[in-house]
Design an enzyme around this catalytic site. Structure first.
Site, short mmCIF file in Angstrom:
data_model
loop_
_atom_site.label_atom_id
_atom_site.label_comp_id
_atom_site.label_asym_id
_atom_site.label_seq_id
_atom_site.Cartn_x
_atom_site.Cartn_y
_atom_site.Cartn_z
N GLU A 200 57.74 58.89 60.31
CA GLU A 200 58.16 57.50 60.22
C GLU A 200 57.62 56.90 58.93
O GLU A 200 56.62 57.37 58.40
CB GLU A 200 57.50 56.68 61.33
CG GLU A 200 58.11 56.75 62.66
CD GLU A 200 57.33 55.96 63.71
OE1 GLU A 200 57.81 55.97 64.83
OE2 GLU A 200 56.28 55.36 63.44
N GLU A 288 56.43 52.62 70.75
CA GLU A 288 56.61 53.48 71.93
C GLU A 288 56.55 52.63 73.19
O GLU A 288 56.19 51.46 73.15
CB GLU A 288 55.51 54.55 71.98
CG GLU A 288 54.12 53.97 72.15
CD GLU A 288 53.08 55.03 72.53
OE1 GLU A 288 53.45 56.08 73.08
OE2 GLU A 288 51.90 54.77 72.30
N ARG A 292 52.98 52.87 82.26
CA ARG A 292 51.84 52.78 83.17
C ARG A 292 51.18 51.42 83.00
O ARG A 292 51.54 50.67 82.11
CB ARG A 292 50.82 53.85 82.82
CG ARG A 292 50.40 53.74 81.36
CD ARG A 292 49.23 54.62 81.01
NE ARG A 292 49.19 54.92 79.60
CZ ARG A 292 48.71 54.14 78.63
NH1 ARG A 292 48.21 52.97 78.94
NH2 ARG A 292 48.73 54.51 77.38
P1 ADP Z 1 49.49 56.66 70.48
O1 ADP Z 1 50.50 56.95 71.53
O2 ADP Z 1 48.76 57.88 70.00
O3 ADP Z 1 48.58 55.52 70.84
P2 ADP Z 1 51.21 54.87 68.89
O4 ADP Z 1 52.59 55.26 68.47
O5 ADP Z 1 51.10 53.90 70.02
O6 ADP Z 1 50.35 56.20 69.20
O7 ADP Z 1 50.43 54.29 67.65
C1 ADP Z 1 49.06 53.96 67.72
C2 ADP Z 1 48.64 53.23 66.46
O8 ADP Z 1 48.89 54.05 65.29
C3 ADP Z 1 49.39 51.95 66.18
O9 ADP Z 1 48.87 50.84 66.89
C4 ADP Z 1 49.22 51.81 64.69
O10 ADP Z 1 47.92 51.35 64.37
C5 ADP Z 1 49.32 53.24 64.21
N1 ADP Z 1 50.72 53.59 63.84
C6 ADP Z 1 51.61 54.34 64.54
N2 ADP Z 1 52.80 54.43 63.90
C7 ADP Z 1 52.67 53.71 62.76
C8 ADP Z 1 53.55 53.42 61.63
N3 ADP Z 1 54.81 53.88 61.58
N4 ADP Z 1 53.06 52.65 60.65
C9 ADP Z 1 51.79 52.17 60.68
N5 ADP Z 1 50.92 52.42 61.68
C10 ADP Z 1 51.34 53.18 62.71
#
Ligand code: ADP
Length: 448
Positions: A200, A288, A292
């Protein structure tokens, strides 16, 4: 309504679910591992069943043992809490095929939103903005380089099965992309037994803002406003608050409506969280869906006055939502600090052992969700969180003042905790102004 529920979890969330059940006059059975045999909350349940040794695979992740416990306890439903089996669609399916209701979404909906690549496809159909990136999995270096060229650096490589910030790598150029791809794949294989990754655009200086949703099996779906979780370390949340201190009202409305559209498209029921990244201009992109209850659910409970665990149980028992969207308020300001048994002065090294002194804070506006107590031995086998300190006050400034006061009262000894870091955050001028992003803690407070 159910008359007895099994809680397939431990620690503060097991205690939180016991409390909701008690208020609903539902009996509880909890499972525990030998590492948790002395945990005080076990005494608050109507029944406690030992299911195995400390390693999660022997106990909290062991599906046959949990199903056996549910059969022994003769329950009608299982609440999985968060972590462990909470987002395992296979477990949800097994529960239901054993005629035990799983307190969560239908397993098909879980499966769909659980795979981040599939979820992004669904979002496109539901007209929910997603971060630009690969349309699907990327396993080839050449493809990765081409995508990075299209969307431009920086990019982030993420695990399709991801969670807890693992399997993620930021790349600023071709060299770091090549290395990051291999590292992310290896980490994802290790953590999730699935090396699938995708790419991404890395949203720089973005905020993490998520929307709490509830949907019943009669087709009613609504949101309970947002939580801002931009204070993170290594992509893991430290502080959460509601409302977000920065969202413009029209962005808040669009964000919340997008979340509801997405869960409707997924055929989702029960409680869920739709996570977004919000950039400087307040464009938002889906990250995402978490299928839950979340660690940070209390901040939503404080501002809406709605008990999310009770709602989960009611929905799973087939009841319709008892309120409408217009009846969901967002009153005052709530902040949560995750209190972990980690030493901020030693790069957050875990600090397991026995808590000899435990003097929790109290007073107006303070809620503490914790299973810890004086004499409690923190097992080294699980998550390091020993509690969540939540405050609720009429304004954000008052909530910050209340949190500082409560953190100051909180005495834990000799275990090291994240309390000093939280005090530093509450004292920080940028945080007080709401001027932060997901990299703020590491960049500014930890000087990384
Ligand atoms: P996980 O399921 O491992 O928690 P997430 O997709 O929810 O992963 O992302 C967790 C964190 O990672 C986000 O809150 C953000 O800080 C960082 N993050 C994820 N994707 C991006 C992105 N495309 N750009 C910037 N930060 C991101």
């Amino acid at each position: 309504m159910f008359s007895k529920i099994l809680i397939a979890n431990r620690g503060e969330i097991a205690l939180r679910i016991i409390r909701a059940c008690r208020e609903l006059s539902i009996q509880t059975a909890v499972v525990y591992s030998t590492a948790d045999k002395d945990a005080a909350y076990l005494k608050l349940a109507d029944q406690a069943i030992c299911i195995g040794d400390a390693p999660p695979a022997e106990s909290y992740l062991n599906i046959p043992r949990i199903i056996s416990a549910a059969e022994i306890a003769d329950v009608q439903a299982i609440h999985p809490g968060y972590g462990f089996l909470a987002e395992n669609d296979h477990f949800a399916e097994i529960c239901r095929s054993c005629r035990i209701e799983f307190i969560g979404p239908p397993h098909k909906a879980m499966e769909m939103v659980g795979d981040k690549v599939e979820c992004k496809k669904l979002a496109k159909k539901a007209k929910v903005p997603t971060v630009p990136g690969s349309d699907g999995a990327v396993d080839d270096e050449k493809v990765a380089l081409r995508i990075a060229q299209e969307i431009e650096y920086p990019v982030i490589i993420k695990a399709a099965a991801g969670g807890g910030g693992r399997g993620m790598r930021v790349a600023h150029n071709d060299v770091s992309l090549r290395a990051g791809l291999r590292q992310a794949q290896a980490e994802a294989e290790n953590a999730f037994k699935d090396s699938t990754v995708y790419i991404e655009k890395y949203v720089e200086f973005g905020r993490h803002v998520e929307v709490q949703v509830l949907a019943d099996s009669q087709g009613n779906a609504l949101h309970l406003w947002e939580r801002d979780c931009s204070m993170q370390r290594r992509h893991q949340k430290l502080v959460e608050e509601s409302p977000s201190p920065v969202l413009r009202p029209e962005v808040r409305r669009e964000l919340c409506e997008s979340a509801v559209r997405l869960i409707r498209a997924a055929g989702y029921t029960n409680a869920g969280t739709v996570e977004f990244l919000v950039d400087k201009k307040q464009n938002f992109y889906l990250l995402e869906v978490n299928a839950r209850i979340q660690v940070e659910h209390p901040v939503t409970e404080q501002v809406t006055g709605i008990d999310l665990i009770k709602e989960q149980i009611r929905i799973a028992s087939g009841l319709p939502l008892s309120f409408k969207q217009k009846d969901v308020p967002q009153i005052g300001h709530a902040i949560e600090c995750r209190i972990n048994a980690e030493d901020p002065a030693r790069n957050f090294a875990p600090s397991p052992g026995t808590i000899n002194e435990w003097r929790p804070p109290g007073g107006p506006g303070v809620r503490l969700d914790s299973h810890a107590y004086a004499g409690y031995r923190i097992p080294p086998n699980y998550d390091s969180m020993i509690g969540k300190l939540i405050v609720h006050r009429p304004t954000r400034a008052e909530a910050i003042a209340c949190m500082k006061r409560a953190l100051g009262e909180f005495h834990v000894w000799p275990i090291k905790t994240t309390i000093p870091l939280h005090l530093q955050i509450m004292d920080n001028h940028e945080f007080q102004k709401g001027d932060v992003d997901t990299g703020f803690v590491e960049r500014v407070l930890l000087n990384r």
